[in-house]
Design an enzyme around this catalytic site. Structure first.
Site, mmCIF file in Angstrom:
data_model
loop_
_atom_site.group_PDB
_atom_site.id
_atom_site.type_symbol
_atom_site.label_atom_id
_atom_site.label_comp_id
_atom_site.label_asym_id
_atom_site.label_seq_id
_atom_site.Cartn_x
_atom_site.Cartn_y
_atom_site.Cartn_z
ATOM 1 N N ASP A 168 0.824 -1.216 0.000
ATOM 2 C CA ASP A 168 0.000 0.000 0.000
ATOM 3 C C ASP A 168 0.855 1.261 0.000
ATOM 4 O OD1 ASP A 168 -2.355 1.378 -0.120
ATOM 5 O OD2 ASP A 168 -2.830 1.194 2.005
ATOM 6 N N LYS B 43 1.918 4.687 -0.944
ATOM 7 C CA LYS B 43 1.300 5.877 -1.547
ATOM 8 C C LYS B 43 1.651 7.064 -0.647
ATOM 9 C CE LYS B 43 -3.177 4.959 0.662
ATOM 10 N NZ LYS B 43 -4.616 4.864 0.525
ATOM 11 N N ASN C 81 0.512 7.327 3.014
ATOM 12 C CA ASN C 81 1.028 6.384 4.015
ATOM 13 C C ASN C 81 2.498 6.619 4.358
ATOM 14 O OD1 ASN C 81 -1.433 5.197 4.265
ATOM 15 N ND2 ASN C 81 -1.003 3.491 2.897
ATOM 16 N N ASP D 148 0.368 2.498 8.248
ATOM 17 C CA ASP D 148 -0.746 1.764 7.647
ATOM 18 C C ASP D 148 -0.327 0.400 7.077
ATOM 19 O OD1 ASP D 148 -3.139 0.924 6.739
ATOM 20 O OD2 ASP D 148 -3.513 2.594 5.385
ATOM 21 N N THR E 67 -3.937 0.582 -3.875
ATOM 22 C CA THR E 67 -4.538 1.806 -4.405
ATOM 23 C C THR E 67 -4.203 1.841 -5.887
ATOM 24 O OG1 THR E 67 -4.189 2.806 -2.255
ATOM 25 C CG2 THR E 67 -4.584 4.305 -4.092
HETATM 26 N N1 LIG Z 1 1.434 7.084 13.564
HETATM 27 C C1 LIG Z 1 0.843 8.145 13.035
HETATM 28 N N2 LIG Z 1 1.234 9.402 13.346
HETATM 29 C C2 LIG Z 1 0.612 10.464 12.789
HETATM 30 N N3 LIG Z 1 -0.403 10.373 11.923
HETATM 31 C C3 LIG Z 1 -0.844 9.170 11.583
HETATM 32 C C4 LIG Z 1 -0.248 7.989 12.115
HETATM 33 N N4 LIG Z 1 -0.885 6.918 11.592
HETATM 34 C C5 LIG Z 1 -1.819 7.408 10.768
HETATM 35 N N5 LIG Z 1 -1.811 8.757 10.759
HETATM 36 C C6 LIG Z 1 -2.687 9.639 9.981
HETATM 37 O O1 LIG Z 1 -3.938 9.030 9.810
HETATM 38 C C7 LIG Z 1 -4.173 8.751 8.419
HETATM 39 C C8 LIG Z 1 -4.935 7.449 8.276
HETATM 40 O O2 LIG Z 1 -4.155 6.418 8.836
HETATM 41 P P1 LIG Z 1 -4.115 4.973 8.199
HETATM 42 O O3 LIG Z 1 -3.765 5.099 6.747
HETATM 43 O O4 LIG Z 1 -3.282 4.093 9.033
HETATM 44 O O5 LIG Z 1 -5.649 4.614 8.386
HETATM 45 P P2 LIG Z 1 -6.545 3.771 7.424
HETATM 46 O O6 LIG Z 1 -7.849 3.592 8.125
HETATM 47 O O7 LIG Z 1 -5.835 2.557 7.050
HETATM 48 O O8 LIG Z 1 -6.638 4.793 6.243
HETATM 49 P P3 LIG Z 1 -6.939 4.505 4.718
HETATM 50 O O9 LIG Z 1 -8.281 3.865 4.717
HETATM 51 O O10 LIG Z 1 -6.909 5.865 4.102
HETATM 52 O O11 LIG Z 1 -5.825 3.632 4.234
HETATM 53 C C9 LIG Z 1 -2.770 8.725 7.803
HETATM 54 O O12 LIG Z 1 -2.817 8.985 6.432
HETATM 55 C C10 LIG Z 1 -2.086 9.817 8.601
HETATM 56 O O13 LIG Z 1 -2.429 11.095 8.146
#
Ligand SMILES: Nc1ncnc2c1ncn2[C@@H]1O[C@H](COP(=O)(O)OP(=O)(O)OP(=O)(O)O)[C@@H](O)[C@H]1O
Length: 519
Positions: A263, A265, A268, A281, A322
């Site tokens: 994933d 991108k 992430n 992620d 993606t």
């Molecule tokens: N450890 C972290 N520190 C700071 N911000 C974070 C962190 N983990 C995630 N985020 C923020 O939260 C967003 C979403 O996190 P993540 O991609 O893990 O969730 P997701 O539910 O898998 O999202 P998606 O469905 O978009 O893939 C990230 O793009 C980032 O902006």
């Protein structure tokens, strides 16, 4: 974890019912291993042919404005179905021990958790929203005991358990989809709890309650690479090469442990306070290599077959990712290996330099069509010769012609007298001209990440302000951990109804792991 989206459209159904709650000290895992990789993870996925009809665009696909950078996770979810002949996974004894398969309904009470140094929701004060994903939000939170800041990823159980409302789907297919979502939910928690790398986000705690799963992660305050790309449009070659080197180190580290990231991108890739890149992620990551089963045996060409099923176990088959950054072999439903991550890196490097990934379009169908049918993307002539060569080697659609970076990481292949046109690159990755300014030794030992700053130094006046995150998220109303009105009641109709499929999700990192990070 948005990219369950490519396997399954998540239907927002009205649901009711809830899961039972029990105190259970057996429920969680405590890490005394200081973050060393030592466990088997998930089994390889079975082979499945994917006819073209499974690659169909969502009817509601909306046009993408190519002049403005948009989050790929906000694009309409792509309706790429799980192949119908996907076989159900049998969880190994190790996975069951890790918590990926359990019949007992339980989650730990705050009292039980605290006794083991664990945390529960009450221990964290929410500060602001950092981001939103397909299954919930990521919040900046403060530990009320230690005042340490963390990023708390919350996943709604109902969103994971919910069934797709497709008449055409058989019960079997629905169960498979559900099982895959569960498997991926656990994969993120299991994989992260077993890794320690400067360019990979750290997991400190995980737990769950009635409605949600919580991953308490290292807070990376510099924001998404996506955010900085939006601010700056494109980045210069030196900056891009620096990030490519850091991502490469993380990918190589994962691949050595049999994990495919799947994933990659800009959303992430986060920047830490020193401007170093950190991958987050791991919801789509997957253990792929064959080092998990002693009964596996080697076949011709180094391919490894499972002794019981006879299937190759170092290949994956799920159509996920993606689309803009996804390798063609994944989209075609062909078996694929960790090499797909190097193609995605090529797309990301292209995006950082040019301002958009190699293939874009008004909807997923168009993007897929281009990735599958168009020739190798046109690499702009204004890039340096070295960069054109580097990108060309990664963006080969035919995986047999793509640079096998893992194999040629730091050594050349045998010298060929005559190089055939289009042949895969066999020279060392680390010594490629584009990386001439990279100190790989320092990077691989983590010294560079500790002792120097990256090319973009995020402005951080106060960590609690999360200044480098989109105001779209940080300005979201946040009264408490209370929910945002989306589905949060567990569906009563799944065949997992009477099992607590989330048992074993809870985890606490070793105190030495925590200390190493917070000292
Ligand atoms: N450890 C972290 N520190 C700071 N911000 C974070 C962190 N983990 C995630 N985020 C923020 O939260 C967003 C979403 O996190 P993540 O991609 O893990 O969730 P997701 O539910 O898998 O999202 P998606 O469905 O978009 O893939 C990230 O793009 C980032 O902006």
């Amino acid at each position: 974890m948005s990219i369950f989206s490519l396997d399954e459209e998540i239907c927002k159904l009205t649901v009711n019912g809830s899961c039972a709650v029990l105190d259970d000290e057996e429920e969680f895992e405590q890490d005394f291993s200081s973050g060393l990789w030592h466990k088997n993870l998930l089994s390889a996925e079975p082979k499945a042919e994917v006819p073209k009809q499974y690659l169909k665009a969502s009817p509601s696909s909306s046009p993408i404005n190519l002049t403005r950078r948009r989050r790929s996770s906000l694009y309409d979810k792509m309706s790429v179905n799980t192949p119908p002949n996907t076989r159900r996974f049998a969880l190994s004894a190790q996975e069951q021990k890790d918590g990926t398969g359990s019949n007992n309904s339980s989650y730990c009470s705050p009292g039980v958790l605290q006794k083991h140094g664990m945390r529960s929701l009450e221990d964290f004060k929410p500060i602001r929203v950092l981001g939103c994903g397909a299954y919930g939000k990521v919040l900046l939170v403060k530990d009320s005991h230690t005042h340490r800041l963390y990023a708390m990823k919350q996943l709604k159980k109902a969103e994971i358990l919910i069934l797709e409302d497709k008449n055409s789907d058989t019960e079997e297919t629905k169960d498979d989809a559900l099982e895959k979502r569960l498997e991926r939910t656990f994969a993120e928690r299991i994989i992260l709890s077993q890794l320690e790398h400067p360019n990979i986000v750290k997991l400190f705690y995980s737990f769950h309650d009635h409605h949600k799963l919580y991953l308490v992660l290292q807070f990376i305050p510099g924001g998404e690479l996506f955010y900085h790309l939006k601010e700056q449009g494109t980045l210069d070659e030196d900056t891009v090469t620096f990030y490519a080197a850091e991502i490469s180190c993380a990918l190589k580290f994962l691949h050595e442990r049999g994990i495919v990231y799947r994933d990659l991108k800009p959303e992430n890739c986060l920047l830490d306070e020193r401007g170093h890149l950190v991958l987050t992620d791991f919801g789509l990551s997957k253990k792929s290599a064959a080092d998990t089963d002693v009964s596996d045996c080697n076949g011709k060409n180094g391919e490894v077959f499972n002794a019981h099923s006879g299937e190759p176990v170092n290949k994956l088959y799920s159509i996920i990712g993606t689309p803009e950054y996804c390798a063609p072999e994944i989209l075609e439903g062909k078996p694929y290996t960790q090499n797909c991550d190097w193609y995605s890196l090529g797309c990301l490097v292209f995006d950082m330099l040019i301002g958009k990934p190699p293939y874009t379009g008004v909807n997923h169908k168009v993007i897929l069509g281009k990735i599958l049918k168009d020739k190798t993307p046109k690499i702009p002539s204004y890039l340096s010769e070295g960069m054109k060569d580097y990108l060309g080697a990664l963006l080969k659609k035919d995986v047999t012609k793509r640079w096998d970076v893992d194999k040629f990481w730091n050594s050349d292949g045998p010298r060929l007298k005559k190089k055939k046109a289009g042949q895969a690159k066999t020279t060392s990755y680390q010594t490629h001209f584009v990386f001439r300014k990279i100190n790989w030794v320092k990077l691989e030992t983590g010294e560079l990440q500790k002792s120097s700053v990256g090319p973009i130094l995020p402005i951080i006046t106060n960590w609690e302000l999360a200044e480098n995150f989109d105001t779209e998220f940080t300005e979201m109303r946040l009264d408490s951990h209370a929910d945002d009105g989306r589905i949060d009641i567990l569906p009563a109709t799944t065949r997992f109804e009477h099992k607590d499929v989330f048992k074993g999700f809870s985890y606490v990192a070793s105190s030495s792991y925590l200390d190493r990070h917070f000292l």
